[in-house]
Design a protein around this motif. Structure first.
Motif, PDB file in Angstrom:
ATOM      1  N   ASN A 102       9.198  38.463  -1.852  1.00  0.00           N
ATOM      2  CA  ASN A 102      10.119  38.631  -2.787  1.00  0.00           C
ATOM      3  C   ASN A 102      11.106  37.689  -2.856  1.00  0.00           C
ATOM      4  OD1 ASN A 102      11.364  39.417  -0.254  1.00  0.00           O
ATOM      5  ND2 ASN A 102      11.700  41.763  -1.416  1.00  0.00           N
ATOM      6  N   GLY A 103      11.055  37.039  -1.844  1.00  0.00           N
ATOM      7  CA  GLY A 103      12.364  36.214  -1.887  1.00  0.00           C
ATOM      8  C   GLY A 103      12.188  35.163  -2.879  1.00  0.00           C
ATOM      9  N   TYR A 104      13.373  34.018  -2.896  1.00  0.00           N
ATOM     10  CA  TYR A 104      13.348  33.209  -4.384  1.00  0.00           C
ATOM     11  C   TYR A 104      14.204  32.159  -3.314  1.00  0.00           C
ATOM     12  CZ  TYR A 104      13.778  36.961  -7.855  1.00  0.00           C
ATOM     13  OH  TYR A 104      13.443  37.851  -8.246  1.00  0.00           O
ATOM     14  N   PHE A 105      13.794  30.738  -4.388  1.00  0.00           N
ATOM     15  CA  PHE A 105      14.254  29.511  -4.344  1.00  0.00           C
ATOM     16  C   PHE A 105      15.105  29.121  -4.734  1.00  0.00           C
ATOM     17  CE2 PHE A 105       9.511  29.343  -3.468  1.00  0.00           C
ATOM     18  CZ  PHE A 105       9.374  29.097  -2.221  1.00  0.00           C
ATOM     19  N   LEU A 106      16.636  28.407  -4.952  1.00  0.00           N
ATOM     20  CA  LEU A 106      17.949  28.153  -5.571  1.00  0.00           C
ATOM     21  C   LEU A 106      18.028  26.750  -5.286  1.00  0.00           C
ATOM     22  CD1 LEU A 106      20.093  28.710  -7.572  1.00  0.00           C
ATOM     23  CD2 LEU A 106      21.387  29.572  -5.306  1.00  0.00           C
ATOM     24  N   PHE A 107      17.761  25.750  -5.813  1.00  0.00           N
ATOM     25  CA  PHE A 107      17.800  24.492  -6.391  1.00  0.00           C
ATOM     26  C   PHE A 107      19.044  23.863  -6.965  1.00  0.00           C
ATOM     27  CE2 PHE A 107      12.882  24.918  -4.607  1.00  0.00           C
ATOM     28  CZ  PHE A 107      13.609  24.571  -3.466  1.00  0.00           C
ATOM     29  N   TYR A 108      20.044  23.189  -6.577  1.00  0.00           N
ATOM     30  CA  TYR A 108      20.700  22.153  -7.119  1.00  0.00           C
ATOM     31  C   TYR A 108      20.387  20.872  -7.768  1.00  0.00           C
ATOM     32  CZ  TYR A 108      24.046  26.541  -5.065  1.00  0.00           C
ATOM     33  OH  TYR A 108      24.461  27.151  -4.704  1.00  0.00           O
ATOM     34  N   LYS A 109      20.361  20.740  -8.741  1.00  0.00           N
ATOM     35  CA  LYS A 109      19.489  19.663  -8.788  1.00  0.00           C
ATOM     36  C   LYS A 109      20.425  18.475 -10.650  1.00  0.00           C
ATOM     37  CE  LYS A 109      16.142  18.851  -7.056  1.00  0.00           C
ATOM     38  NZ  LYS A 109      16.565  18.469  -5.266  1.00  0.00           N
ATOM     39  N   TYR A 116      16.150  27.061 -14.488  1.00  0.00           N
ATOM     40  CA  TYR A 116      16.465  27.875 -14.777  1.00  0.00           C
ATOM     41  C   TYR A 116      17.794  28.152 -15.358  1.00  0.00           C
ATOM     42  CZ  TYR A 116      17.704  32.689 -14.182  1.00  0.00           C
ATOM     43  OH  TYR A 116      18.183  34.606 -14.498  1.00  0.00           O
ATOM     44  N   LYS A 117      18.888  27.333 -15.268  1.00  0.00           N
ATOM     45  CA  LYS A 117      20.243  27.504 -15.845  1.00  0.00           C
ATOM     46  C   LYS A 117      21.070  26.509 -15.742  1.00  0.00           C
ATOM     47  CE  LYS A 117      23.983  30.712 -15.993  1.00  0.00           C
ATOM     48  NZ  LYS A 117      23.468  31.841 -17.611  1.00  0.00           N
ATOM     49  N   LYS A 118      21.459  25.183 -16.932  1.00  0.00           N
ATOM     50  CA  LYS A 118      22.330  24.789 -16.847  1.00  0.00           C
ATOM     51  C   LYS A 118      23.470  24.525 -17.089  1.00  0.00           C
ATOM     52  CE  LYS A 118      21.285  20.108 -19.406  1.00  0.00           C
ATOM     53  NZ  LYS A 118      21.636  18.758 -17.871  1.00  0.00           N
ATOM     54  N   VAL A 119      24.661  24.171 -16.423  1.00  0.00           N
ATOM     55  CA  VAL A 119      25.839  23.560 -16.808  1.00  0.00           C
ATOM     56  C   VAL A 119      26.189  22.430 -16.786  1.00  0.00           C
ATOM     57  CG1 VAL A 119      28.111  24.898 -16.185  1.00  0.00           C
ATOM     58  CG2 VAL A 119      26.012  26.171 -16.252  1.00  0.00           C
ATOM     59  N   GLY A 120      26.305  21.751 -18.054  1.00  0.00           N
ATOM     60  CA  GLY A 120      27.145  20.004 -17.817  1.00  0.00           C
ATOM     61  C   GLY A 120      25.536  19.933 -17.602  1.00  0.00           C
ATOM     62  N   ASN A 121      26.265  18.344 -16.292  1.00  0.00           N
ATOM     63  CA  ASN A 121      25.228  18.272 -15.299  1.00  0.00           C
ATOM     64  C   ASN A 121      24.440  18.739 -14.535  1.00  0.00           C
ATOM     65  OD1 ASN A 121      26.093  16.348 -17.380  1.00  0.00           O
ATOM     66  ND2 ASN A 121      27.568  15.204 -15.964  1.00  0.00           N
ATOM     67  N   ARG A 122      24.787  19.946 -14.368  1.00  0.00           N
ATOM     68  CA  ARG A 122      23.785  20.457 -12.750  1.00  0.00           C
ATOM     69  C   ARG A 122      22.660  21.387 -13.551  1.00  0.00           C
ATOM     70  NH1 ARG A 122      23.529  19.600  -8.510  1.00  0.00           N
ATOM     71  NH2 ARG A 122      25.750  19.448  -7.566  1.00  0.00           N
ATOM     72  N   SER A 123      21.821  20.764 -12.892  1.00  0.00           N
ATOM     73  CA  SER A 123      20.866  22.279 -13.003  1.00  0.00           C
ATOM     74  C   SER A 123      20.620  22.682 -12.283  1.00  0.00           C
ATOM     75  CB  SER A 123      18.847  21.212 -13.855  1.00  0.00           C
ATOM     76  OG  SER A 123      19.555  20.487 -14.756  1.00  0.00           O
ATOM     77  N   TYR A 124      20.160  24.816 -12.298  1.00  0.00           N
ATOM     78  CA  TYR A 124      19.856  25.360 -10.569  1.00  0.00           C
ATOM     79  C   TYR A 124      18.844  25.623 -11.458  1.00  0.00           C
ATOM     80  CZ  TYR A 124      24.967  25.627 -11.044  1.00  0.00           C
ATOM     81  OH  TYR A 124      26.463  25.024 -10.656  1.00  0.00           O
ATOM     82  N   VAL A 125      17.758  25.159 -10.373  1.00  0.00           N
ATOM     83  CA  VAL A 125      16.182  25.769 -10.402  1.00  0.00           C
ATOM     84  C   VAL A 125      15.979  27.393  -9.664  1.00  0.00           C
ATOM     85  CG1 VAL A 125      14.058  25.273  -9.615  1.00  0.00           C
ATOM     86  CG2 VAL A 125      15.349  23.157 -10.748  1.00  0.00           C
ATOM     87  N   TYR A 126      15.969  28.857 -10.334  1.00  0.00           N
ATOM     88  CA  TYR A 126      16.283  29.328  -9.520  1.00  0.00           C
ATOM     89  C   TYR A 126      14.556  30.162  -9.607  1.00  0.00           C
ATOM     90  CZ  TYR A 126      17.831  33.838  -7.952  1.00  0.00           C
ATOM     91  OH  TYR A 126      17.449  35.687  -7.385  1.00  0.00           O
ATOM     92  N   LYS A 127      13.266  30.264  -8.693  1.00  0.00           N
ATOM     93  CA  LYS A 127      12.446  30.162  -9.015  1.00  0.00           C
ATOM     94  C   LYS A 127      12.168  31.035  -8.194  1.00  0.00           C
ATOM     95  CE  LYS A 127       8.421  27.851 -10.237  1.00  0.00           C
ATOM     96  NZ  LYS A 127       7.959  26.635 -10.925  1.00  0.00           N
TER      97      LYS A 127
END
Length: 171
Positions: free
Chosen positions: A138-145, A153-164
């Motif tokens: 039931n865990g998640y990956f969180l990558f700052y790309k 999953y979410k984009k803020v400025g030049n940062r993309s957050y991959v949350y899966k």
């Protein structure tokens, strides 16, 4: 801002002068990266344990560990200078919830965590493939790309957050 964030910033600047740990040479740049590191706490599920792949100079894991003292964090970093800094800063900030593992992630014995984080190391698909056996069902990956990452999953400025979630690897 959290007092420990100021200590982290001061220590990173001090170590950076000697060991060239990062390109961030000003408090403003470091605090931008602190904010980037902790921002996902506003949208991710709660967790009790995390492993950070390639922890480098502590972004995001040290900052997350400061705010999530009730969670266990495993920081993997094979580089001598960087792992020495991580050990130093964990002691300086009295982060008893942090364990530094001076080894390549691929060489670790398998154990399970709720969250796997990484920043700017490999593409997400490769990170997921390397680390999925460490993640609870039931865990998640969180990558700052960067901005060119797919499956964002979410984009803020030049940062993309991959949350899966692990349960959603095919989607």
């Amino acid at each position: 801002m959290n007092k420990k964030f100021n200590i982290f910033c001061d220590e990173l600047l001090k170590w950076n002068k000697i060991h060239n740990l990062t390109g961030y040479k000003s408090r403003d740049l470091i605090f931008e990266n602190i904010e980037d590191s902790i921002y996902p706490l506003s949208f991710i599920n709660d967790f009790k344990s995390a492993i950070d792949i390639g922890s480098g100079n502590g972004f995001p894991a040290i900052l997350l560990a400061i705010l999530k003292q009730d969670c266990k964090f495993y920081l993997t970093e094979p580089n001598n200078k960087k792992s020495a800094f991580l050990n130093h800063i964990a002691i300086k900030l009295e982060l008893e919830n942090v364990e530094i593992i001076k080894n390549r992630f691929e060489e670790l014995p398998k154990f399970k965590v709720d969250l796997i984080t990484s920043r700017a190391l490999f593409k997400s698909d490769k990170l997921i493939d390397l680390s999925k056996d460490f993640l609870n069902n039931n865990g998640y990956f969180l990558f700052y790309k960067g901005s060119d990452e797919k499956n964002v999953y979410k984009k803020v400025g030049n940062r993309s957050y991959v949350y899966k979630s692990k349960g959603n690897l095919n989607g």
